[in-house]
Design a protein around this motif. Structure first.
Motif, PDB file in Angstrom:
ATOM      1  N   ARG A  51       0.838  -1.209   0.000  1.00  0.00           N
ATOM      2  CA  ARG A  51       0.000   0.000   0.000  1.00  0.00           C
ATOM      3  C   ARG A  51       0.871   1.258   0.000  1.00  0.00           C
ATOM      4  N   TYR A  52       1.894   1.260   0.843  1.00  0.00           N
ATOM      5  CA  TYR A  52       2.818   2.383   0.914  1.00  0.00           C
ATOM      6  C   TYR A  52       3.492   2.607  -0.450  1.00  0.00           C
ATOM      7  N   SER A  53       3.907   1.522  -1.087  1.00  0.00           N
ATOM      8  CA  SER A  53       4.556   1.625  -2.397  1.00  0.00           C
ATOM      9  C   SER A  53       3.632   2.261  -3.429  1.00  0.00           C
ATOM     10  N   ILE A  54       2.376   1.850  -3.446  1.00  0.00           N
ATOM     11  CA  ILE A  54       1.414   2.408  -4.401  1.00  0.00           C
ATOM     12  C   ILE A  54       1.174   3.891  -4.127  1.00  0.00           C
ATOM     13  N   ILE A  55       1.066   4.260  -2.860  1.00  0.00           N
ATOM     14  CA  ILE A  55       0.860   5.675  -2.510  1.00  0.00           C
ATOM     15  C   ILE A  55       2.050   6.516  -2.980  1.00  0.00           C
ATOM     16  N   ASN A  68      13.453  10.951  -7.864  1.00  0.00           N
ATOM     17  CA  ASN A  68      14.891  10.997  -8.137  1.00  0.00           C
ATOM     18  C   ASN A  68      15.469   9.590  -8.274  1.00  0.00           C
ATOM     19  N   ILE A  69      14.616   8.630  -8.636  1.00  0.00           N
ATOM     20  CA  ILE A  69      15.064   7.243  -8.749  1.00  0.00           C
ATOM     21  C   ILE A  69      14.901   6.684 -10.165  1.00  0.00           C
ATOM     22  N   GLY A  70      14.618   7.541 -11.119  1.00  0.00           N
ATOM     23  CA  GLY A  70      14.630   7.139 -12.518  1.00  0.00           C
ATOM     24  C   GLY A  70      13.371   6.496 -13.054  1.00  0.00           C
ATOM     25  N   ILE A  71      12.253   6.588 -12.337  1.00  0.00           N
ATOM     26  CA  ILE A  71      11.013   6.019 -12.845  1.00  0.00           C
ATOM     27  C   ILE A  71      10.403   7.001 -13.840  1.00  0.00           C
ATOM     28  N   LYS A  82       1.177   4.336 -16.685  1.00  0.00           N
ATOM     29  CA  LYS A  82       2.088   3.226 -16.429  1.00  0.00           C
ATOM     30  C   LYS A  82       3.446   3.783 -16.013  1.00  0.00           C
ATOM     31  N   ALA A  83       4.261   2.918 -15.468  1.00  0.00           N
ATOM     32  CA  ALA A  83       5.597   3.323 -15.024  1.00  0.00           C
ATOM     33  C   ALA A  83       6.637   2.441 -15.692  1.00  0.00           C
ATOM     34  N   ASN A 102      14.373  -6.824  -6.117  1.00  0.00           N
ATOM     35  CA  ASN A 102      13.640  -6.668  -4.858  1.00  0.00           C
ATOM     36  C   ASN A 102      13.640  -5.231  -4.336  1.00  0.00           C
ATOM     37  N   SER A 103      14.291  -4.316  -5.041  1.00  0.00           N
ATOM     38  CA  SER A 103      14.362  -2.925  -4.590  1.00  0.00           C
ATOM     39  C   SER A 103      13.013  -2.236  -4.756  1.00  0.00           C
ATOM     40  N   PHE A 104      12.849  -1.118  -4.071  1.00  0.00           N
ATOM     41  CA  PHE A 104      11.607  -0.352  -4.177  1.00  0.00           C
ATOM     42  C   PHE A 104      11.310  -0.006  -5.631  1.00  0.00           C
ATOM     43  N   VAL A 105      12.305   0.482  -6.356  1.00  0.00           N
ATOM     44  CA  VAL A 105      12.104   0.921  -7.736  1.00  0.00           C
ATOM     45  C   VAL A 105      11.481  -0.196  -8.572  1.00  0.00           C
ATOM     46  N   SER A 106      12.068  -1.355  -8.533  1.00  0.00           N
ATOM     47  CA  SER A 106      11.602  -2.471  -9.353  1.00  0.00           C
ATOM     48  C   SER A 106      10.273  -3.029  -8.838  1.00  0.00           C
ATOM     49  N   ARG A 107      10.200  -3.261  -7.537  1.00  0.00           N
ATOM     50  CA  ARG A 107       9.002  -3.861  -6.929  1.00  0.00           C
ATOM     51  C   ARG A 107       7.792  -2.947  -7.058  1.00  0.00           C
ATOM     52  N   ALA A 108       7.967  -1.667  -6.744  1.00  0.00           N
ATOM     53  CA  ALA A 108       6.846  -0.719  -6.789  1.00  0.00           C
ATOM     54  C   ALA A 108       6.368  -0.491  -8.221  1.00  0.00           C
ATOM     55  N   THR A 109       7.293  -0.480  -9.173  1.00  0.00           N
ATOM     56  CA  THR A 109       6.916  -0.307 -10.573  1.00  0.00           C
ATOM     57  C   THR A 109       6.073  -1.494 -11.043  1.00  0.00           C
TER      58      THR A 109
END
Length: 115
Positions: A51-55, A68-71, A82-83, A102-109
């Motif tokens: 949920r936090y990731s989606i927000i 600042n993470i390249g998405i 889309k991302a 497993n990083s936020f960038v990859s997982r959240a995308t």
């Protein structure tokens, strides 16, 4: 740690603490974990993390949080956003590729794009 880039094992360790704690609540001793969460009106840590990731992704897509993470966000269809994130080079060591996956960038995308 339970931060954005927490490893799966870290989340499971913290989830174990929540399992044990909720079992000690009076009347919950013999109730399975998922029923305890439902009765206590709380979510699993994995669910809260998602949920936090989606927000955060929504905020970045709408320029309400720094990206600042390249998405890169782009319109797909009439209403969908889309991302896209830079991929991990195929020459990367397997352990590094796993951490990236497993990083936020990859997982959240990946999670965002399933919505």
């Amino acid at each position: 740690s339970s931060g954005i880039n927490a490893e799966y094992g870290d989340v499971q360790s913290i989830e174990t603490v929540q399992r044990k704690f909720t079992k000690r609540i009076k009347g919950m001793e013999n109730v399975n974990y998922w029923e305890r969460l439902k009765k206590l009106n709380i979510h699993s840590l994995q669910r809260r993390r998602e949920r936090y990731s989606i927000i955060i992704m929504w905020k970045m897509a709408n320029s309400e949080a720094p990206n600042n993470i390249g998405i890169r966000f782009y319109k797909s269809g009439r209403l969908e956003i889309k991302a896209e994130v830079p991929t991990c080079p195929t020459t990367t060591q397997k352990s590094v590729a796993t951490k990236y996956h497993n990083s936020f960038v990859s997982r959240a995308t990946r999670l965002w794009n399933t919505l």
